[in-house]
Design an enzyme around this catalytic site. Sequence first.
Site, PDB file in Angstrom:
ATOM      1  N   HIS A  51       0.833  -1.216   0.000  1.00  0.00           N
ATOM      2  CA  HIS A  51       0.000   0.000   0.000  1.00  0.00           C
ATOM      3  C   HIS A  51       0.865   1.263   0.000  1.00  0.00           C
ATOM      4  O   HIS A  51       1.221   1.785   1.051  1.00  0.00           O
ATOM      5  CB  HIS A  51      -0.922  -0.036   1.229  1.00  0.00           C
ATOM      6  CG  HIS A  51      -2.036   0.961   1.193  1.00  0.00           C
ATOM      7  ND1 HIS A  51      -3.281   0.706   1.703  1.00  0.00           N
ATOM      8  CD2 HIS A  51      -2.093   2.228   0.713  1.00  0.00           C
ATOM      9  CE1 HIS A  51      -4.052   1.768   1.543  1.00  0.00           C
ATOM     10  NE2 HIS A  51      -3.351   2.707   0.945  1.00  0.00           N
ATOM     11  N   ARG A  55       1.818   8.881  -6.479  1.00  0.00           N
ATOM     12  CA  ARG A  55       1.340  10.190  -7.003  1.00  0.00           C
ATOM     13  C   ARG A  55       1.640  10.464  -8.476  1.00  0.00           C
ATOM     14  O   ARG A  55       1.277  11.539  -8.962  1.00  0.00           O
ATOM     15  CB  ARG A  55       1.892  11.366  -6.173  1.00  0.00           C
ATOM     16  CG  ARG A  55       1.616  11.281  -4.685  1.00  0.00           C
ATOM     17  CD  ARG A  55       0.135  11.368  -4.378  1.00  0.00           C
ATOM     18  NE  ARG A  55      -0.098  11.478  -2.938  1.00  0.00           N
ATOM     19  CZ  ARG A  55      -1.084  10.854  -2.300  1.00  0.00           C
ATOM     20  NH1 ARG A  55      -1.920  10.069  -2.954  1.00  0.00           N
ATOM     21  NH2 ARG A  55      -1.242  11.005  -1.005  1.00  0.00           N
ATOM     22  N   ASN A  85      -5.036   5.855  -7.023  1.00  0.00           N
ATOM     23  CA  ASN A  85      -5.661   7.187  -6.967  1.00  0.00           C
ATOM     24  C   ASN A  85      -4.736   8.294  -7.467  1.00  0.00           C
ATOM     25  O   ASN A  85      -4.483   9.283  -6.795  1.00  0.00           O
ATOM     26  CB  ASN A  85      -6.188   7.514  -5.557  1.00  0.00           C
ATOM     27  CG  ASN A  85      -5.089   7.606  -4.504  1.00  0.00           C
ATOM     28  OD1 ASN A  85      -4.000   7.071  -4.690  1.00  0.00           O
ATOM     29  ND2 ASN A  85      -5.366   8.291  -3.408  1.00  0.00           N
ATOM     30  N   ASN A 271      -6.379   9.075   6.950  1.00  0.00           N
ATOM     31  CA  ASN A 271      -7.585   8.302   6.701  1.00  0.00           C
ATOM     32  C   ASN A 271      -7.239   6.823   6.593  1.00  0.00           C
ATOM     33  O   ASN A 271      -6.410   6.473   5.766  1.00  0.00           O
ATOM     34  CB  ASN A 271      -8.216   8.779   5.386  1.00  0.00           C
ATOM     35  CG  ASN A 271      -9.679   8.444   5.315  1.00  0.00           C
ATOM     36  OD1 ASN A 271     -10.302   8.113   6.315  1.00  0.00           O
ATOM     37  ND2 ASN A 271     -10.234   8.485   4.129  1.00  0.00           N
ATOM     38  N   ASP A 298       0.792   2.634   3.744  1.00  0.00           N
ATOM     39  CA  ASP A 298      -0.118   3.709   3.317  1.00  0.00           C
ATOM     40  C   ASP A 298       0.664   5.024   3.193  1.00  0.00           C
ATOM     41  O   ASP A 298       0.173   6.094   3.574  1.00  0.00           O
ATOM     42  CB  ASP A 298      -1.317   3.854   4.259  1.00  0.00           C
ATOM     43  CG  ASP A 298      -2.447   4.694   3.646  1.00  0.00           C
ATOM     44  OD1 ASP A 298      -2.325   5.087   2.459  1.00  0.00           O
ATOM     45  OD2 ASP A 298      -3.428   4.968   4.347  1.00  0.00           O
ATOM     46  N   HIS A 302       2.122  14.346   0.569  1.00  0.00           N
ATOM     47  CA  HIS A 302       1.321  15.504   0.165  1.00  0.00           C
ATOM     48  C   HIS A 302       2.198  16.738   0.083  1.00  0.00           C
ATOM     49  O   HIS A 302       3.086  16.935   0.916  1.00  0.00           O
ATOM     50  CB  HIS A 302       0.189  15.761   1.156  1.00  0.00           C
ATOM     51  CG  HIS A 302      -0.936  14.769   1.056  1.00  0.00           C
ATOM     52  ND1 HIS A 302      -1.718  14.642  -0.071  1.00  0.00           N
ATOM     53  CD2 HIS A 302      -1.395  13.841   1.931  1.00  0.00           C
ATOM     54  CE1 HIS A 302      -2.620  13.692   0.121  1.00  0.00           C
ATOM     55  NE2 HIS A 302      -2.437  13.179   1.318  1.00  0.00           N
ATOM     56  N   PRO A 316      -5.733  14.218   4.072  1.00  0.00           N
ATOM     57  CA  PRO A 316      -5.305  13.178   5.008  1.00  0.00           C
ATOM     58  C   PRO A 316      -4.121  12.399   4.440  1.00  0.00           C
ATOM     59  O   PRO A 316      -4.035  12.206   3.227  1.00  0.00           O
ATOM     60  CB  PRO A 316      -6.540  12.287   5.112  1.00  0.00           C
ATOM     61  CG  PRO A 316      -7.228  12.428   3.789  1.00  0.00           C
ATOM     62  CD  PRO A 316      -6.926  13.838   3.296  1.00  0.00           C
ATOM     63  N   GLY A 317      -3.219  11.978   5.310  1.00  0.00           N
ATOM     64  CA  GLY A 317      -2.131  11.104   4.871  1.00  0.00           C
ATOM     65  C   GLY A 317      -0.796  11.487   5.465  1.00  0.00           C
ATOM     66  O   GLY A 317      -0.568  12.653   5.812  1.00  0.00           O
TER      67      GLY A 317
HETATM   68  N1  LIG Z   1      -4.561   7.407   3.687  1.00  0.00           N
HETATM   69  C1  LIG Z   1      -4.704   8.706   3.538  1.00  0.00           C
HETATM   70  O1  LIG Z   1      -4.867   9.417   4.539  1.00  0.00           O
HETATM   71  N2  LIG Z   1      -4.689   9.278   2.331  1.00  0.00           N
HETATM   72  C2  LIG Z   1      -4.681   8.598   1.076  1.00  0.00           C
HETATM   73  C3  LIG Z   1      -6.034   8.260   0.593  1.00  0.00           C
HETATM   74  C4  LIG Z   1      -7.069   8.078   1.626  1.00  0.00           C
HETATM   75  O2  LIG Z   1      -7.226   6.948   2.116  1.00  0.00           O
HETATM   76  O3  LIG Z   1      -7.752   9.049   1.935  1.00  0.00           O
HETATM   77  C5  LIG Z   1      -4.021   9.473   0.048  1.00  0.00           C
HETATM   78  O4  LIG Z   1      -3.988   9.096  -1.125  1.00  0.00           O
HETATM   79  O5  LIG Z   1      -3.523  10.534   0.415  1.00  0.00           O
END
Ligand SMILES: NC(=O)N[C@@H](CC(=O)O)C(=O)O
Length: 420
Positions: A51, A55, A85, A271, A298, A302, A316-317
């Site tokens: 995971h 980007r 995504n 998230n 994950d 950002h 989120p992230g």
């Molecule tokens: N895990 C996260 O907090 N962010 C993820 C996608 C998501 O699950 O919102 C992202 O692509 O930034």
Amino acid sequence: MTSYLLRGVSVVGAAPTDLLIRDGLISTEEGPAEVIDAAGLVALPGLVDLHTHLREPGREDAETVETGSRAAALGGYTAVFAMANTSPVADTAGVVEQVWRLGREAGLVDVQPIGAVTVGLAGKQLAELGAMATSAAGVRIFSDDGHCVADPRLMRRALEYVKAFDGIIAQHAEEPRLTEGAQMHEGEVSTRLGLTGWPAVAEEAIIARDVLLAEHVGSRLHVCHVSTAGSVEVLRQAKARGVRVTAEVTPHHLLLTDELAASYDPVYKVNPPLRTQSDVLALREALIEGVIDIVATDHAPHAVEDKECEWAYARPGMVGLETALPIVLSILGEQWDLIAERMSRAPARIAGLDGHGTDLAAGAPANLTLVDPSARRVVDPAELASRSRNTPYAGTTLPGRIVATFLRGEPTVLDGKAVK
Ligand SMILES: NC(=O)N[C@@H](CC(=O)O)C(=O)O
């Protein structure tokens, strides 16, 4: 191709030995080799992350396949699965092939694209799962991560579709009607702060539904970033019944809690959200027991403008590739076999990824990482190889330094530094 002799290395915590890397493989053949003094170092099969958000295409200002690959190698990874995504979304053979090709060109880890389940992650119509599966990228895992496949009929169809080639649907379990406007975990802290909550049941309800769907179809379900004690209980029951379900937990959900939101520092916004201490303890137990199969990062880089703003507007992230192993080491201690299982062997097995997560025995591909468990490191965001800086661990001292990583016998990291 240079051969390497890792002198005095402890293979997955066993007594010190010499490990020879020749022609891309673990070897026993004598001959000239560059000697690396590996006394006190532990060799693990190269880590595998199911995971990761890379980007590219679309948000190359936050991460590229190359910068994310470098961060992964520095974190001890030899393979990462890139979430769909991106922009455009990886919902066609064209996009997954692009990501796959960029990964091969970077040559730092094996980048395996994950395909979207639905067109544009919109949850309305199945994407071209078959075309992505038969593309050069050979996609086997599909996910709308960031969004839940909320429509039960679509989820059922997706599970049915991938069954033909033993594919997996990796679900971001979040009932969207229960998380509208949510800013953090719903509980005592959200009440105190006056922020809209993301209740645990929004995750648990989807996991409960999906294990039943997977059982009905006889197909494979993987649950992304499990974050609550209740989810663990749903998974435990499903596994006991023989449902083909696997699950992951992130390093941050194993360590951090919702109390951190009280700082209003958006670096803690993620998230699913950070939960309570009792959730953290249940997740740790589940990981040790195997109810949760793997650790997945994950890694969610950002750009500054998307993160350093008011809590409500921040994306989120958290970035995670370069700190995952130290965090897990700080939680599990030197249980090397367990760490190898949860961070390398099991993820490779779940994904059906050949050549990764294998025992470091003669003849095996030399995909491995060397860790110095006695070293300590203070996390400095400026030193991260990721293009983004959104780590919640700035200034934290973590155990374990990744000294070297080898991908098919070629070093991608030496002396703690990326080779290219
Ligand atoms: N895990 C996260 O907090 N962010 C993820 C996608 C998501 O699950 O919102 C992202 O692509 O930034």
